[in-house]
Scaffold this motif. Sequence first.
Motif, PDB file in Angstrom:
ATOM      1  N   PRO A 118      31.749 -21.625   9.459  1.00  0.00           N
ATOM      2  CA  PRO A 118      32.094 -22.859   8.758  1.00  0.00           C
ATOM      3  C   PRO A 118      33.489 -22.803   8.155  1.00  0.00           C
ATOM      4  O   PRO A 118      33.941 -21.768   7.703  1.00  0.00           O
ATOM      5  N   SER A 119      34.162 -23.957   8.135  1.00  0.00           N
ATOM      6  CA  SER A 119      35.434 -24.104   7.428  1.00  0.00           C
ATOM      7  C   SER A 119      35.245 -25.169   6.374  1.00  0.00           C
ATOM      8  O   SER A 119      34.892 -26.309   6.699  1.00  0.00           O
ATOM      9  N   PHE A 120      35.475 -24.836   5.141  1.00  0.00           N
ATOM     10  CA  PHE A 120      35.146 -25.731   4.036  1.00  0.00           C
ATOM     11  C   PHE A 120      36.185 -26.821   3.846  1.00  0.00           C
ATOM     12  O   PHE A 120      37.372 -26.593   3.848  1.00  0.00           O
ATOM     13  N   PHE A 121      35.692 -28.044   3.664  1.00  0.00           N
ATOM     14  CA  PHE A 121      36.478 -29.170   3.177  1.00  0.00           C
ATOM     15  C   PHE A 121      35.622 -29.782   2.080  1.00  0.00           C
ATOM     16  O   PHE A 121      34.713 -30.552   2.338  1.00  0.00           O
ATOM     17  N   GLY A 122      35.875 -29.411   0.837  1.00  0.00           N
ATOM     18  CA  GLY A 122      34.947 -29.757  -0.225  1.00  0.00           C
ATOM     19  C   GLY A 122      33.666 -28.970   0.016  1.00  0.00           C
ATOM     20  O   GLY A 122      33.688 -27.766   0.198  1.00  0.00           O
ATOM     21  N   GLN A 123      32.537 -29.664   0.095  1.00  0.00           N
ATOM     22  CA  GLN A 123      31.268 -29.008   0.376  1.00  0.00           C
ATOM     23  C   GLN A 123      30.805 -29.290   1.795  1.00  0.00           C
ATOM     24  O   GLN A 123      29.671 -29.014   2.139  1.00  0.00           O
ATOM     25  N   PHE A 124      31.678 -29.826   2.646  1.00  0.00           N
ATOM     26  CA  PHE A 124      31.271 -30.152   3.999  1.00  0.00           C
ATOM     27  C   PHE A 124      31.980 -29.239   4.984  1.00  0.00           C
ATOM     28  O   PHE A 124      33.047 -28.704   4.703  1.00  0.00           O
ATOM     29  N   LEU A 125      31.414 -29.089   6.128  1.00  0.00           N
ATOM     30  CA  LEU A 125      31.879 -28.092   7.066  1.00  0.00           C
ATOM     31  C   LEU A 125      32.294 -28.696   8.399  1.00  0.00           C
ATOM     32  O   LEU A 125      31.741 -29.680   8.856  1.00  0.00           O
ATOM     33  N   SER A 126      33.269 -28.069   9.008  1.00  0.00           N
ATOM     34  CA  SER A 126      33.640 -28.385  10.376  1.00  0.00           C
ATOM     35  C   SER A 126      33.573 -27.078  11.152  1.00  0.00           C
ATOM     36  O   SER A 126      34.551 -26.339  11.248  1.00  0.00           O
ATOM     37  N   PRO A 127      32.404 -26.718  11.680  1.00  0.00           N
ATOM     38  CA  PRO A 127      32.188 -25.358  12.154  1.00  0.00           C
ATOM     39  C   PRO A 127      32.235 -25.203  13.666  1.00  0.00           C
ATOM     40  O   PRO A 127      32.253 -26.158  14.424  1.00  0.00           O
ATOM     41  N   ILE A 128      32.230 -23.945  14.061  1.00  0.00           N
ATOM     42  CA  ILE A 128      31.938 -23.592  15.440  1.00  0.00           C
ATOM     43  C   ILE A 128      30.781 -22.615  15.416  1.00  0.00           C
ATOM     44  O   ILE A 128      30.486 -21.995  14.397  1.00  0.00           O
ATOM     45  N   VAL A 129      30.119 -22.506  16.538  1.00  0.00           N
ATOM     46  CA  VAL A 129      29.070 -21.501  16.662  1.00  0.00           C
ATOM     47  C   VAL A 129      29.363 -20.695  17.911  1.00  0.00           C
ATOM     48  O   VAL A 129      29.818 -21.238  18.915  1.00  0.00           O
ATOM     49  N   ILE A 130      29.150 -19.411  17.829  1.00  0.00           N
ATOM     50  CA  ILE A 130      29.440 -18.520  18.947  1.00  0.00           C
ATOM     51  C   ILE A 130      28.139 -17.913  19.429  1.00  0.00           C
ATOM     52  O   ILE A 130      27.448 -17.228  18.688  1.00  0.00           O
ATOM     53  N   ALA A 177      17.752 -25.488   7.065  1.00  0.00           N
ATOM     54  CA  ALA A 177      18.349 -24.222   6.646  1.00  0.00           C
ATOM     55  C   ALA A 177      18.592 -24.241   5.140  1.00  0.00           C
ATOM     56  O   ALA A 177      19.123 -25.219   4.599  1.00  0.00           O
ATOM     57  N   LEU A 178      18.208 -23.155   4.484  1.00  0.00           N
ATOM     58  CA  LEU A 178      18.429 -22.974   3.055  1.00  0.00           C
ATOM     59  C   LEU A 178      19.330 -21.764   2.879  1.00  0.00           C
ATOM     60  O   LEU A 178      18.977 -20.650   3.272  1.00  0.00           O
ATOM     61  N   THR A 179      20.523 -21.975   2.307  1.00  0.00           N
ATOM     62  CA  THR A 179      21.442 -20.880   2.061  1.00  0.00           C
ATOM     63  C   THR A 179      21.481 -20.609   0.560  1.00  0.00           C
ATOM     64  O   THR A 179      21.714 -21.511  -0.232  1.00  0.00           O
ATOM     65  N   LEU A 180      21.223 -19.364   0.184  1.00  0.00           N
ATOM     66  CA  LEU A 180      21.076 -18.962  -1.213  1.00  0.00           C
ATOM     67  C   LEU A 180      22.265 -18.087  -1.594  1.00  0.00           C
ATOM     68  O   LEU A 180      22.476 -17.014  -1.020  1.00  0.00           O
ATOM     69  N   VAL A 213      21.994 -33.880  14.117  1.00  0.00           N
ATOM     70  CA  VAL A 213      22.731 -32.786  13.491  1.00  0.00           C
ATOM     71  C   VAL A 213      21.911 -31.515  13.691  1.00  0.00           C
ATOM     72  O   VAL A 213      20.752 -31.451  13.296  1.00  0.00           O
ATOM     73  N   GLU A 214      22.511 -30.503  14.302  1.00  0.00           N
ATOM     74  CA  GLU A 214      21.738 -29.318  14.682  1.00  0.00           C
ATOM     75  C   GLU A 214      21.419 -28.415  13.504  1.00  0.00           C
ATOM     76  O   GLU A 214      20.295 -27.921  13.365  1.00  0.00           O
ATOM     77  N   PHE A 215      22.393 -28.153  12.645  1.00  0.00           N
ATOM     78  CA  PHE A 215      22.227 -27.238  11.520  1.00  0.00           C
ATOM     79  C   PHE A 215      22.338 -28.056  10.246  1.00  0.00           C
ATOM     80  O   PHE A 215      23.396 -28.527   9.882  1.00  0.00           O
ATOM     81  N   ARG A 216      21.211 -28.238   9.540  1.00  0.00           N
ATOM     82  CA  ARG A 216      21.148 -29.154   8.396  1.00  0.00           C
ATOM     83  C   ARG A 216      20.794 -28.324   7.158  1.00  0.00           C
ATOM     84  O   ARG A 216      19.629 -28.059   6.885  1.00  0.00           O
ATOM     85  N   LEU A 235      29.357 -27.214  17.289  1.00  0.00           N
ATOM     86  CA  LEU A 235      28.040 -27.275  16.645  1.00  0.00           C
ATOM     87  C   LEU A 235      28.026 -28.417  15.657  1.00  0.00           C
ATOM     88  O   LEU A 235      28.920 -28.545  14.833  1.00  0.00           O
ATOM     89  N   SER A 236      27.014 -29.247  15.764  1.00  0.00           N
ATOM     90  CA  SER A 236      26.842 -30.320  14.795  1.00  0.00           C
ATOM     91  C   SER A 236      26.170 -29.755  13.561  1.00  0.00           C
ATOM     92  O   SER A 236      25.053 -29.264  13.616  1.00  0.00           O
ATOM     93  N   MET A 237      26.876 -29.789  12.422  1.00  0.00           N
ATOM     94  CA  MET A 237      26.369 -29.124  11.221  1.00  0.00           C
ATOM     95  C   MET A 237      26.674 -29.966   9.988  1.00  0.00           C
ATOM     96  O   MET A 237      27.739 -30.556   9.870  1.00  0.00           O
ATOM     97  N   THR A 238      25.728 -30.019   9.087  1.00  0.00           N
ATOM     98  CA  THR A 238      25.968 -30.606   7.780  1.00  0.00           C
ATOM     99  C   THR A 238      25.511 -29.616   6.729  1.00  0.00           C
ATOM    100  O   THR A 238      24.436 -29.049   6.826  1.00  0.00           O
ATOM    101  N   PHE A 239      26.352 -29.417   5.731  1.00  0.00           N
ATOM    102  CA  PHE A 239      26.104 -28.420   4.694  1.00  0.00           C
ATOM    103  C   PHE A 239      26.255 -29.131   3.361  1.00  0.00           C
ATOM    104  O   PHE A 239      27.344 -29.517   2.978  1.00  0.00           O
ATOM    105  N   LEU A 240      25.154 -29.360   2.656  1.00  0.00           N
ATOM    106  CA  LEU A 240      25.188 -30.091   1.399  1.00  0.00           C
ATOM    107  C   LEU A 240      24.973 -29.145   0.227  1.00  0.00           C
ATOM    108  O   LEU A 240      24.110 -28.285   0.275  1.00  0.00           O
ATOM    109  N   SER A 241      25.781 -29.318  -0.796  1.00  0.00           N
ATOM    110  CA  SER A 241      25.679 -28.459  -1.970  1.00  0.00           C
ATOM    111  C   SER A 241      24.598 -28.972  -2.903  1.00  0.00           C
ATOM    112  O   SER A 241      24.484 -30.165  -3.143  1.00  0.00           O
TER     113      SER A 241
END
Length: 417
Positions: free
Chosen positions: A358-370, A189-192, A142-145, A379-385
């Motif tokens: 990112p496009s939200f489905f609950g707290q998980f994402l199905s994104p693209i990267v440009i 990655a830490l998103t605040l 997973v590229e973006f964790r 882009l392989s991405m996992t976004f955990l709340s």
Amino acid sequence: MTEVDLLMSTTTSHELSIAYRTNSPQLRFGVNDLVAILECRAAVTQTNLGDLSRNDSPSIVLLGNSADRDQLAELTDETLIPSSHDPEGYTISRIRIGDESTLLVSAADDTGGMYGALDLCEQLRAGTKIEEIQEKTATPSVEFRALKFNLPWSPYRDGEQTEIHFETCRDLEFWRAFLDMMARNRFNALTLWNLHPFPYMIKPHAYPEASPFTDEELERWQNFWHELFRMAANRGVETYIVNWNIHTTPEFAEAHGVHQYNDPADKIKEYTRACVTEVLNEYPKLTGLGTSVASWTENMTPEAKHTWLQETFVEGIKRADREIKLLHRSIKSQALDEMRRVIEAEAALDNVSEVLVPSFFGQFLSPIVIRPVSETIGLSMTFLSVGVILAGGAATFAFAAIYATPPTELGPEPTSS
């Protein structure tokens, strides 16, 4: 049997030496964890990679880039030094330096070298003898964790459930432990998140009346942010500040006769644009920003929402003095053509290296990267709340570990990708 007993029974009792580029904070983080495990049984010395000679026989060598491999090549007769060529990947192998067999961790970047050292730690904790460490090549699957962390100041839901965590989240020792956890579990990655982060970070030069803080109070906040972003970078963790739109401070609203929320007035537009530019210039260790038009813009048309975003965030980023990455949260964007128009404007900026969508489905994402707009890839991405909840008066955090791909047997040097 305790962990210490287990290590004492599985680690050869002699002096061990670890060589690596000692000015790398990521490699040093991994080595510090490794030393903490090994020194309960053997004396451990650390040596700067550049100080090694052919007469030295280090027990473990960590390499974080091609320059490190070039330095090592001068010390060994090995014709091929195995290494991963993938970002954050690593190879564990054995080579001969001097008269001894050396355990080698080789990576394409320092974060990969840190992950390789942490892999050694995990094998040792599991009871593996150092001479039986498994050779492998590992690459993140997973590229973006990322972790999504809702801050307790300027929260989108206020009350006791956030107020109780205010001082904890201002404590850098809390963040040191939290970032240690992230690195050891391979989050990168830490998103605040909060409604309006900017007044806690800067006092806009053109709008000092917007700040609720004295100069001394703001200086303490700025010291906090600088150290937090520095600690994250030292552990291979990117940092993003994410807001909700449209917001300003009560002080700004009163001074200019505008609403604090949901007001697209030109004065708030100018204020937001200035905040974006000044935050990016003030904090060089901050990886990027995240934003959306999903929250307090309900009375605006899709075209007006995205135009507002383009005239504030896009223009503010354009005026900044450095390169960043941008999270464009696409929830409730409604008109996809309007969203696409703004994303293309973001990606076209010279100082934006990536736009993560990112496009939200609950707290998980199905994104693209440009990277850039002409190249849209998956882009392989996992976004955990990270949920902060009341539990006996303490903060309880929910998180999950994401590891590299399952280990494989060591084979030929991977092809560059």
